[in-house]
Design a protein around this motif. Structure first.
Motif: not given
Length: 489
Positions: A431-435
């Motif tokens: 869950n390090k990134y977001v879209e």
């Protein structure tokens, strides 16, 4: 011009017994919208339109001579050649008086750095009482005039006309980006380059070139053809090549011109050592011809050190003294959309950059990590209708070098932006990134999360003031979005 002069300029014209001395030609053209009386119309087979199908229209508008590859039945003489693209280049030089032979011409090619190097060279020349025009990605520039361009490197006729305008305005030099598309399509044929610069070669444009080897072949044409003008010869030619890039080494034997190499890894005729990068500038020692020159510049990053070394080599090849070049480098502010710092009162380092390739993004993020005191947010996407294989690679770079990747839209064009992002991230876990599909929303999200001493990189579009959705350009400027956000918060 008359028809015989046109015929002689083309040299390899297929049998034509017509006496063309009475045919008057006032201009050369390949666009029927610009045909007027006494035009020589060149039929170009384009990606969408075949100019041979427009020959009758050109004659109706006043064309008195046609140059073609395919058999035509029209009411004016036709000269048949094997390659109308090459014919257009030859006739463009004839019609404009071979302007590149009257200018100090610098051509820059490579995956990254072309725009920065052309602008830096032009700035150094201007600072040393030369006057330089620019032809490139952002615009064409003649004196104080900026002329919009559709392609990084225009077609051969447009380019020769721009060069002729530069000569008419009294300019002495021109710095020009030479894209791989333009090189392989022959758009720079007939340009009398004095200096050719190679920056690097990393993955890009494989939707067009298919393989890195084909991509390299396209770039190499600038060097194998150095001195390829259709007019007078005699000017000294110089190739300035990045020796730290493996493809750069392969270029050296492909050119008959003299070669200056540059690098930051202990090799090259021009070297940088003791590089120090901060969030307000870069310093290093430049080694050349047994001398050491301390360099302090406002531009930030190791990749900009390479750009400066390339520009130094080009300007030296044009006759400037080393000391004068170094003095001018210290004054250069940078280029719009290339590691552009956006000032604010929040203590956040907001940066807008054009990085749209894996190598470009990695270079920028590595530079940021050299001075970042806090978290690093990276807002990045990938363009639609372009090489899909680089999408997961771009995501991997952001995941490796940014603490908070934010994946969003770039120029989706005719593709679904959600699907583009999925292609970037479907192999990722955690869950390090977001879209966030909407680019404005993604930028504002990163800015809202950033605290004092954090860095927010907004990558991919740089100087562009539009976003292409479908086939329509919508106004969108990353710098404006950042300024709007800080004005409201």
């Amino acid at each position: 011009m008359n028809g015989e002069q046109i015929k002689n300029a083309l040299q390899l014209v297929k049998k034509n017994d017509t006496d063309l001395r009475h045919v008057r030609v006032s201009q050369v053209q390949h666009d029927t919208r610009k045909v007027t009386e006494n035009t020589c119309f060149v039929c170009i087979v384009g990606a969408v339109v075949d100019g041979h199908q427009l020959a009758d229209e050109a004659v109706a508008k006043g064309a008195t001579l046609i140059v073609a590859e395919k058999e035509l039945s029209v009411a004016v003489p036709v000269l048949y050649v094997n390659d109308t693209q090459k014919a257009l280049a030859q006739l463009s030089v004839l019609a404009t008086g071979n302007p590149s032979s009257k200018l100090g011409m610098v051509g820059v090619t490579g995956t990254n750095g072309k725009t920065t190097i052309t602008h830096v060279v032009a700035s150094i020349l201007d600072d040393n009482n030369r006057s330089s025009g620019i032809i490139g990605t952002m615009y064409s520039k003649i004196g104080d005039r900026q002329i919009p361009v559709a392609n990084t490197t225009p077609d051969s006729l447009t380019t020769q006309q721009l060069l002729a305008d530069m000569v008419a305005d009294g300019l002495t030099h021109c710095t020009m980006e030479a894209s791989s598309h333009a090189l392989i399509q022959g758009r720079v044929r007939g340009i009398d380059f004095d200096v050719a610069v190679f920056t690097n070669l990393t993955q890009d444009h494989l939707e067009y070139h298919h393989t890195m080897e084909e991509y390299f072949l396209a770039k190499s044409l600038l060097f194998s053809q150095l001195g390829n003008a259709y007019g007078e010869q005699g000017k000294q030619k110089l190739a300035v090549i990045n020796i730290d890039d493996a493809y750069g080494e392969r270029l050296i034997p492909l050119t008959a011109a003299n070669v200056l190499t540059y690098g930051c890894q202990g090799r090259g005729d021009i070297q940088a050592q003791n590089v120090v990068v901060t969030n307000h500038g870069t310093s290093f020692d430049l080694l050349f011809l047994g001398e050491i020159y301390p360099v302090t510049m406002k531009m930030i990053g190791d990749f900009n050190v390479y750009n400066i070394l390339a520009a130094f080599g080009a300007c030296y090849g044009l006759g400037l003294a080393s000391e004068a070049i170094i003095r001018s480098i210290a004054k250069i502010e940078g280029v719009k959309g290339r590691f552009q710092l956006v000032p604010n009162h929040r203590g956040v380092t907001a940066i807008v950059d054009y990085a749209h390739t894996p190598d470009g993004l990695e270079n920028v993020l590595k530079t940021i990590n050299k001075f970042a005191e806090g978290a690093v947010y990276c807002v990045v996407g990938c363009g639609g209708d372009r090489d899909p294989s680089k999408r997961p690679v771009m995501a991997d770079v952001a995941m490796t070098y940014a603490t908070h990747p934010v994946f969003t839209s770039d120029n989706p064009r005719t593709e679904d932006p959600t699907e583009i992002i999925k292609q970037m991230t479907r192999h990722l876990s955690g869950n390090k990134y977001v879209e966030i599909v909407e680019r404005r929303e993604a930028i504002e999200y990163a800015l809202s999360k950033a605290e004092k001493h954090d860095v927010v990189l907004i990558a991919g579009k740089g100087h562009e003031d539009y976003q292409i959705i479908g086939t329509t350009k919508h106004h969108f400027d990353d710098v404006e979005i950042v300024n709007d956000y800080f004005a409201k918060h």
